[in-house]
Design an enzyme around this catalytic site. Structure first.
Site, PDB file in Angstrom:
ATOM      1  N   PRO A   2       0.824  -1.212   0.000  1.00 24.59           N
ATOM      2  CA  PRO A   2       0.000   0.000   0.000  1.00 24.59           C
ATOM      3  C   PRO A   2       0.859   1.264   0.000  1.00 24.59           C
ATOM      4  CG  PRO A   2      -0.779  -1.573   1.634  1.00 24.59           C
ATOM      5  CD  PRO A   2       0.529  -2.092   1.129  1.00 24.59           C
ATOM      6  N   GLU A   3       0.429   2.241  -0.779  1.00 24.57           N
ATOM      7  CA  GLU A   3       1.108   3.527  -0.815  1.00 24.57           C
ATOM      8  C   GLU A   3       0.256   4.539  -0.041  1.00 24.57           C
ATOM      9  OE1 GLU A   3       2.400   4.555  -4.779  1.00 24.57           O
ATOM     10  OE2 GLU A   3       2.811   2.469  -5.289  1.00 24.57           O
ATOM     11  N   LYS A  58       3.606   5.968   5.195  1.00 22.23           N
ATOM     12  CA  LYS A  58       2.759   4.798   4.979  1.00 22.23           C
ATOM     13  C   LYS A  58       2.394   4.116   6.296  1.00 22.23           C
ATOM     14  CE  LYS A  58       5.203   4.173   0.604  1.00 22.23           C
ATOM     15  NZ  LYS A  58       6.055   3.289  -0.217  1.00 22.23           N
ATOM     16  N   ARG A 271      12.211  -2.227  -9.843  1.00 20.43           N
ATOM     17  CA  ARG A 271      10.797  -1.870  -9.901  1.00 20.43           C
ATOM     18  C   ARG A 271      10.415  -1.456 -11.312  1.00 20.43           C
ATOM     19  NH1 ARG A 271      10.572   2.026  -4.551  1.00 20.43           N
ATOM     20  NH2 ARG A 271      10.825   0.395  -2.981  1.00 20.43           N
TER      21      ARG A 271
END
Length: 281
Positions: A2-3, A58, A271
């Site tokens: 989750p960001e 976060k 990424r």
């Protein structure tokens, strides 16, 4: 993972059930997470009043009256579930197994708040009164705060010989950004993710700050992006994934009107980065 928008969405869903409420009961069901639960977790939480529920990067922090704070990170697959009469009929997602319920809280209205994490990369920790958790000590400004300005970002970029995408993912430069929203913001700003941060001009930095804010605000309004594990605290999906312009759209036509480019995918520091080589320079 989750960001910022996903974490903020979860925080907002939890807020009515924790902020201003007393934790009447707490259970630590599986202490052997990858970040072990504090041995005094249940003792500290039971009877504690939550005076504020906020987000930093976060992380979610529940500030406890005279007892420090509860720090939560969702990890890769963590979810917060809300169950109780105040929520009406609650139907648990069959993919969420009760054996992965690691921490369970009940507030003074009988609502149950559960931290469920199948992969156990999440974290639940305690922060003593007046202390700062080491994981929060060196974070940069919040991208939705007044501290995130073009001047501050330009100063952070100055002289850096790293790709601008890597710089934006550096939590010491700006807190809470992740792969999805950096890719989307760079596309909107017309900046190639491979550009060196130190080579981004002042006008480009100013535009980038605005696009970062806009992307995050739009994502929060949509409940975040549900690509794999993210659910809102009510169990609902987020919907911002339907608004992606480049992320996950390798081979699709560039959505910029009049552009003949195609969205490309490259790998940076392990990424995926998605961008249009014609629009983003």
């Amino acid at each position: 993972m989750p960001e910022l928008p996903e974490v903020e969405t979860v925080r907002r869903g939890l807020q009515p059930h924790l902020e201003g409420r007393v934790i009447a009961r707490a259970e630590a069901r599986r202490p052997d997470l990858r970040w072990p639960l504090p041995p005094d977790l249940v003792q500290v939480l039971t009877g504690a009043r939550v005076v504020a529920l906020r987000r930093r990067s976060k992380y979610i922090l529940a500030e406890l009256e005279d007892r420090g704070s509860l720090l939560l990170h969702l990890g890769m697959s963590g979810r917060m579930l809300i169950e109780g009469e105040s929520q009406g009929d609650f139907h648990r997602d069959p993919a969420i197994l009760p054996r992965h319920d690691h921490v369970v809280l009940w507030n003074d209205q009988g609502t149950r708040i559960t931290f469920n994490d199948a992969r156990r990369f999440g974290m639940v920790d305690l922060v003593p009164p007046g202390a700062e958790h080491p994981l929060l000590a060196h974070l940069g400004p919040e991208p939705l705060s007044d501290a995130f300005t073009a001047e501050a970002l330009a100063a952070a970029f100055a002289g850096r010989r790293m790709p601008v995408k890597a710089a934006l993912l550096d939590q010491r430069i700006v807190a809470g950004l992740g792969n999805i929203y950096v890719s989307e913001a760079l596309y909107r700003a017309g900046i190639d993710p491979r550009r060196l941060a130190g080579a981004v001009t002042a006008p480009e930095v100013a535009a980038l700050v605005g696009h970062v804010r806009a992307v995050l605000e739009e994502a929060i309004a949509a409940g975040g992006s549900s690509l794999r594990d993210h659910r809102q605290a009510t169990g609902e999906l987020g919907y911002f994934q339907h608004s992606f312009r480049v992320y996950g759209r390798e081979g699709a036509p560039c959505p910029t009107p009049g552009c003949t480019g195609t969205v490309q995918r490259i790998v940076q520091s392990g990424r995926s980065s998605f961008f249009c080589p014609l629009c983003q320079q």
